[in-house]
Design a protein around this motif. Sequence first.
Motif, PDB file in Angstrom:
ATOM      1  N   UNK A 173      31.929  37.287  46.736  1.00 39.09           N
ATOM      2  CA  UNK A 173      31.984  36.343  47.852  1.00 39.09           C
ATOM      3  C   UNK A 173      32.677  36.895  49.098  1.00 39.09           C
ATOM      4  N   UNK A 174      33.323  38.050  48.981  1.00 36.38           N
ATOM      5  CA  UNK A 174      34.107  38.583  50.104  1.00 36.38           C
ATOM      6  C   UNK A 174      33.226  38.883  51.309  1.00 36.38           C
ATOM      7  N   UNK A 175      33.733  38.611  52.502  1.00 40.16           N
ATOM      8  CA  UNK A 175      32.941  38.838  53.718  1.00 40.16           C
ATOM      9  C   UNK A 175      32.792  40.326  54.062  1.00 40.16           C
ATOM     10  N   UNK A 176      31.760  40.622  54.839  1.00 40.57           N
ATOM     11  CA  UNK A 176      31.527  41.993  55.298  1.00 40.57           C
ATOM     12  C   UNK A 176      32.507  42.381  56.391  1.00 40.57           C
ATOM     13  N   UNK A 177      33.018  41.382  57.112  1.00 38.94           N
ATOM     14  CA  UNK A 177      34.023  41.642  58.139  1.00 38.94           C
ATOM     15  C   UNK A 177      35.175  40.656  57.961  1.00 38.94           C
ATOM     16  N   UNK A 178      36.353  41.108  58.311  1.00 37.48           N
ATOM     17  CA  UNK A 178      37.561  40.282  58.332  1.00 37.48           C
ATOM     18  C   UNK A 178      38.221  40.533  59.670  1.00 37.48           C
ATOM     19  N   UNK A 179      38.396  39.460  60.438  1.00 36.84           N
ATOM     20  CA  UNK A 179      39.009  39.572  61.762  1.00 36.84           C
ATOM     21  C   UNK A 179      38.289  40.636  62.606  1.00 36.84           C
ATOM     22  N   UNK A 197      43.524  36.033  56.866  1.00 38.01           N
ATOM     23  CA  UNK A 197      43.456  35.075  55.771  1.00 38.01           C
ATOM     24  C   UNK A 197      42.450  33.968  56.056  1.00 38.01           C
ATOM     25  N   UNK A 198      42.242  33.670  57.340  1.00 33.04           N
ATOM     26  CA  UNK A 198      41.264  32.656  57.724  1.00 33.04           C
ATOM     27  C   UNK A 198      39.884  33.074  57.237  1.00 33.04           C
ATOM     28  N   UNK A 199      39.542  34.351  57.403  1.00 29.93           N
ATOM     29  CA  UNK A 199      38.232  34.850  56.994  1.00 29.93           C
ATOM     30  C   UNK A 199      38.087  34.967  55.477  1.00 29.93           C
ATOM     31  N   UNK A 200      39.201  35.039  54.766  1.00 33.14           N
ATOM     32  CA  UNK A 200      39.158  35.201  53.305  1.00 33.14           C
ATOM     33  C   UNK A 200      39.273  33.874  52.552  1.00 33.14           C
ATOM     34  N   UNK A 201      39.739  32.831  53.213  1.00 34.69           N
ATOM     35  CA  UNK A 201      40.010  31.559  52.532  1.00 34.69           C
ATOM     36  C   UNK A 201      38.778  30.979  51.834  1.00 34.69           C
ATOM     37  N   UNK A 202      37.650  30.999  52.478  1.00 34.68           N
ATOM     38  CA  UNK A 202      36.445  30.415  51.889  1.00 34.68           C
ATOM     39  C   UNK A 202      36.065  31.110  50.578  1.00 34.68           C
ATOM     40  N   UNK A 203      36.111  32.434  50.570  1.00 35.21           N
ATOM     41  CA  UNK A 203      35.770  33.187  49.356  1.00 35.21           C
ATOM     42  C   UNK A 203      36.757  32.883  48.234  1.00 35.21           C
ATOM     43  N   UNK A 204      38.042  32.781  48.565  1.00 35.40           N
ATOM     44  CA  UNK A 204      39.056  32.474  47.556  1.00 35.40           C
ATOM     45  C   UNK A 204      38.820  31.073  47.003  1.00 35.40           C
ATOM     46  N   UNK A 205      38.622  30.093  47.880  1.00 34.80           N
ATOM     47  CA  UNK A 205      38.411  28.712  47.428  1.00 34.80           C
ATOM     48  C   UNK A 205      37.172  28.598  46.542  1.00 34.80           C
ATOM     49  N   UNK A 206      36.137  29.343  46.872  1.00 32.16           N
ATOM     50  CA  UNK A 206      34.870  29.254  46.126  1.00 32.16           C
ATOM     51  C   UNK A 206      34.966  29.889  44.744  1.00 32.16           C
ATOM     52  N   UNK A 207      35.756  30.934  44.582  1.00 29.20           N
ATOM     53  CA  UNK A 207      35.712  31.710  43.343  1.00 29.20           C
ATOM     54  C   UNK A 207      36.975  31.692  42.491  1.00 29.20           C
ATOM     55  N   UNK A 208      38.107  31.336  43.068  1.00 24.42           N
ATOM     56  CA  UNK A 208      39.380  31.316  42.306  1.00 24.42           C
ATOM     57  C   UNK A 208      39.886  29.876  42.319  1.00 24.42           C
TER      58      UNK A 208
END
Length: 172
Positions: A60-66, A156-167
């Motif tokens: 789920x991790x994004x291709x870009x962060x910030x 962390x803003x860009x990573x929050x969605x992936x964390x919420x979806x999978x952990x």
Amino acid sequence: MNSAHRSPTRRVVSTSAAAALIVLSAAGCSFTGGSDGSLSLTVPKPTAEMATLCRALHKELPKTVEGLKRRTPKPASDLTAAWGDPAVKLRCGVAKPAGLTPGTEHYDPYAASADVNGVQWFPEQLDDGYRFTTVLRRAYVEVTVPGKYAPEVNPLVDLASAVKKSVPEGVV
């Protein structure tokens, strides 16, 4: 920044949460950079349950962060990821932070966490930036952000969605 200029899909930590950033003397980072521009990250050794969650997170991790492009650290692992140079580094399945562990030198029974888009993060100040570790989730996810990217909470803003979806929420 004037709130009228903020993107509706991005939220930076509130002033009160930012004030919760705890200044701790932290151990050194768990990475090294190679002379060829490669990036090495120590791969965590989580339980089988946490490893399953971490593999789901990796997908789920994004291709870009910030705005930083994703890199593949060495050794390649579903438990690690990185973006940019200097790298924003993610490790999933790490141990509970010492600041939250009774009996350790850095334990703080009054430690605060910061909410970023629905994910609670425990901040630890480093010599250059911050290390943030998720709390109240079934696996610990650690993100190290160099000071160059201040305010360090923005990735962390860009990573929050992936964390919420999978952990999922819960206690390890």
